[in-house]
Write an enzyme that holds these catalytic residues in place. Structure first.
Site, PDB file in Angstrom:
ATOM      1  N   ASP A  67      -9.076   1.505  -6.335  1.00 38.17           N
ATOM      2  CA  ASP A  67      -7.569   1.404  -6.900  1.00 38.17           C
ATOM      3  C   ASP A  67      -6.567   0.537  -6.511  1.00 38.17           C
ATOM      4  OD1 ASP A  67      -6.712   2.647  -4.684  1.00 38.17           O
ATOM      5  OD2 ASP A  67      -7.403   4.383  -5.208  1.00 38.17           O
ATOM      6  N   ASP A  69      -2.838  -0.260  -5.057  1.00 36.07           N
ATOM      7  CA  ASP A  69      -1.631   0.070  -4.747  1.00 36.07           C
ATOM      8  C   ASP A  69      -0.716  -1.195  -4.733  1.00 36.07           C
ATOM      9  OD1 ASP A  69      -2.475   2.503  -4.240  1.00 36.07           O
ATOM     10  OD2 ASP A  69      -3.363   1.779  -2.337  1.00 36.07           O
ATOM     11  N   ASP A 168      -1.690   1.092   8.757  1.00 42.40           N
ATOM     12  CA  ASP A 168      -2.786   1.724   9.789  1.00 42.40           C
ATOM     13  C   ASP A 168      -3.596   0.479  10.513  1.00 42.40           C
ATOM     14  OD1 ASP A 168      -4.213   1.514   7.437  1.00 42.40           O
ATOM     15  OD2 ASP A 168      -5.014   3.410   7.597  1.00 42.40           O
TER      16      ASP A 168
HETATM   17  P1  ATP Z   1      -9.581   3.012  -0.294  1.00 40.59           P
HETATM   18  O1  ATP Z   1     -10.242   1.731  -0.823  1.00 40.59           O
HETATM   19  O2  ATP Z   1     -10.522   3.774   0.367  1.00 40.59           O
HETATM   20  O3  ATP Z   1      -8.552   3.695  -1.237  1.00 40.59           O
HETATM   21  P2  ATP Z   1      -7.197   2.151   1.089  1.00 40.59           P
HETATM   22  O4  ATP Z   1      -7.215   1.405   2.318  1.00 40.59           O
HETATM   23  O5  ATP Z   1      -6.758   1.967  -0.310  1.00 40.59           O
HETATM   24  O6  ATP Z   1      -8.715   2.478   0.933  1.00 40.59           O
HETATM   25  P3  ATP Z   1      -5.533   4.664   0.810  1.00 40.59           P
HETATM   26  O7  ATP Z   1      -5.817   5.880   1.522  1.00 40.59           O
HETATM   27  O8  ATP Z   1      -5.566   4.405  -0.512  1.00 40.59           O
HETATM   28  O9  ATP Z   1      -6.764   3.627   1.542  1.00 40.59           O
HETATM   29  O10 ATP Z   1      -4.231   3.837   1.403  1.00 40.59           O
HETATM   30  C1  ATP Z   1      -3.622   2.904   0.961  1.00 40.59           C
HETATM   31  C2  ATP Z   1      -2.831   1.888   1.979  1.00 40.59           C
HETATM   32  O11 ATP Z   1      -1.758   2.680   2.492  1.00 40.59           O
HETATM   33  C3  ATP Z   1      -3.881   1.640   3.120  1.00 40.59           C
HETATM   34  O12 ATP Z   1      -4.489   0.530   2.913  1.00 40.59           O
HETATM   35  C4  ATP Z   1      -2.859   1.518   4.184  1.00 40.59           C
HETATM   36  O13 ATP Z   1      -2.284   0.238   4.125  1.00 40.59           O
HETATM   37  C5  ATP Z   1      -1.773   2.551   3.817  1.00 40.59           C
HETATM   38  N1  ATP Z   1      -2.105   3.961   4.609  1.00 40.59           N
HETATM   39  C6  ATP Z   1      -2.482   4.891   4.038  1.00 40.59           C
HETATM   40  N2  ATP Z   1      -2.931   6.001   4.983  1.00 40.59           N
HETATM   41  C7  ATP Z   1      -2.123   5.409   6.114  1.00 40.59           C
HETATM   42  C8  ATP Z   1      -2.026   6.233   7.319  1.00 40.59           C
HETATM   43  N3  ATP Z   1      -2.141   7.434   7.671  1.00 40.59           N
HETATM   44  N4  ATP Z   1      -1.127   5.252   8.320  1.00 40.59           N
HETATM   45  C9  ATP Z   1      -0.739   4.049   7.985  1.00 40.59           C
HETATM   46  N5  ATP Z   1      -1.231   3.376   6.918  1.00 40.59           N
HETATM   47  C10 ATP Z   1      -1.842   3.819   5.936  1.00 40.59           C
HETATM   48 MG    MG Z   2      -6.516   3.022  -1.957  1.00 42.29          MG
END
Ligand code: ATP
Ligand code: MG
Length: 461
Positions: A67, A69, A168
């Site tokens: 997705d 963001d 993170d």
């Molecule tokens: P995926 O592709 O699995 O969705 P993602 O990296 O996009 O992985 P998300 O959970 O959608 O993960 O979160 C989007 C972004 O928000 C992450 O890439 C990170 O930068 C930030 N993020 C999410 N959760 C946390 C957290 N608990 N602490 C710090 N940053 C976070």
């Molecule tokens: Mg994501």
């Protein structure tokens, strides 16, 4: 992606590293038009905005993002005002879901130094029924809930640099500017991506104390991306892992799904065990599989099965996964109760209530999954007994329960050919008589005798 040229990326004296198109190699066709239009609308309205997080990371790795963001200088109310089809979600950290076409783009405001973690919205799922609810914005700086397992801090908006430092992992802290076609890196994200290293932004122990869920996110990304977790983070996990016990159960449920039902469940499970996190998430299961290693096969077989289904674009249900994860302690408890003389059905109900009751203290299991999970368990006995086959076949839960039966056999349990029996029946074949009934030349519908009381079924426990 292409490695940066030896001269290195462009960098201002103090600013981020900037990677141009030749270095980052992001193909514009991989980017969602809806996400791009959200970024551009924000920019046209005078705000700073970028694609951020997992989508940028995945684009750089040449993987299709799950997705998209967006991160912006616009505050939630400003974002909401700009997009007709949007709603503000989250009680603690307000983000805006912008619906564009069939997609939902998550738009978050840059977070400042003292804003807490990034979880979407655990409290709204506390009821256990999933959907986040839209809420009215009360103030910019919302308070942080006490039961989230995080330090109490104010939610403060900040600049893009500050936002990058709140992310993170370095590889999750990359920003893509679609107009300039540039990737901005405020830490070592691009370099870490090249070395396939999952490095925490800042001090790992401190970041894990702020939000223990980051430890399971580390496991999730290591499995998903096939990255190595940085040794400092590994050491910090060993020190901080127990903090996971303090995370709100509803948030845990969301994380567990992302962790185990994202296509790399089997590998993730191995990592969770390796880092001794599994025993904190599912203590009764960890204990049961320590005592009866055969039961471990059931968990791994269930995860492998889910991974395969996901790879083949088939659906997976948390009910099935939880049925497998909690089966080892449930069956153990049930056998103990049967050993004490309780009839099997009553023993199963009691064991299920005990095990689920203890587990939901740590990880919520919403009723819409807990009910079918119990039905899958209850069905096992009936499938083994092979009674009223036509009635069972037409039951809506038959398929999942039958799959579960096969899984148990796959894991090494001897169920007297019950799985094959049901397979044949469904194929319209005359099922062979069970071994035990052939022995005493009884008809297929062998009746189980009540006696001897206390004779537990051999469920491999
Ligand atoms: P995926 O592709 O699995 O969705 P993602 O990296 O996009 O992985 P998300 O959970 O959608 O993960 O979160 C989007 C972004 O928000 C992450 O890439 C990170 O930068 C930030 N993020 C999410 N959760 C946390 C957290 N608990 N602490 C710090 N940053 C976070
Ligand atoms: Mg994501």
């Amino acid at each position: 992606m292409n490695p940066p040229p030896s001269s290195g990326p462009l960098r201002d004296a103090t600013g981020p590293r900037r990677y141009g198109a030749r270095e980052h190699g992001i193909s514009p066709t991989g980017i969602s038009q809806d996400a791009l239009s959200v970024v551009r609308s924000l920019r046209s309205a005078g705000f700073e905005s970028y694609l951020v997080g997992g989508c940028v990371r995945d684009l750089l790795l040449g993987r299709p993002p799950k997705d998209f963001d967006v991160s912006t200088s616009a505050h939630p109310a400003e974002v909401h005002a700009l997009f007709r089809r949007s709603r503000i979600v989250g009680r603690r950290f307000q983000i805006v879901h912008v619906r564009s076409g069939r997609e939902i783009i998550e738009v978050s405001t840059f977070r400042g130094h003292h804003s807490p973690g990034f979880d979407s919205d655990p409290e709204t799922v506390e009821s256990g029924e999933g959907d986040e609810e839209a809420i009215e914005i009360s103030s910019q700086n919302s308070a942080v809930c006490a039961n989230s397992g995080m330090l109490l801090r104010d939610n403060v908006f900040g600049t893009v640099e500050e936002d990058a430092l709140r992310r993170d992992f370095t590889v999750n802290g990359l920003y893509y500017d679609p107009d300039a076609d540039i990737v901005l890196d405020f830490s070592t994200g691009v370099a870490d991506l090249e070395s396939r290293l999952l490095r925490v932004v800042g001090d790992p122990a401190q970041r894990f104390q702020e939000d223990p869920v980051r430890m399971i996110r580390a496991i999730r990304f290591a499995a998903k991306l096939d990255f190595l977790i940085d040794p400092f983070a590994v050491a910090a996990i060993a020190r901080c892992r127990q903090l996971l016990e303090g995370v709100a159960a509803a948030r845990m449920f969301e994380e567990i799904l992302k962790l185990l039902l994202a296509g790399k469940g089997e590998k993730t499970f191995a990592l969770l065990e390796h880092h001794r996190i599994f025993e904190l998430l599912f203590p009764a299961t960890a204990d049961a599989i320590r005592r009866a290693p055969l039961q471990r096969n059931l968990v791994t077989a269930a995860l492998r099965n889910s991974d395969e289904r996901i790879a083949n674009d088939k659906t997976v249900t948390p009910a099935f996964l939880f049925a497998a994860l909690l089966w080892p302690p449930m069956i153990r408890r049930m056998q103990m109760l049967v050993g004490k003389g309780e009839p099997p059905v009553a023993a199963l109900h009691e064991a299920a209530a005990n095990v689920v009751g203890a587990q939901v203290q740590l990880i919520t299991i919403p009723r819409r999954f807990a009910t079918p999970m119990r039905e899958i368990w209850e069905f096992q006995h009936r499938l083994e007994a092979r009674r009223s086959p036509q009635r069972l076949l037409s039951h809506p839960r038959f398929r999942a329960a039958y799959d579960f039966l096969l899984l148990r056999e796959q894991a090494g349990e001897d169920l007297d050919g019950a799985g094959h029996w049901w397979t044949q029946l469904q194929a319209g074949e005359e099922p062979a008589a069970p071994r035990s009934s052939a022995e005493d030349s009884a008809p297929v519908r062998r009746r189980r005798r009540r006696k001897p009381r206390g004779g537990a079924r051999s469920d491999g426990g």
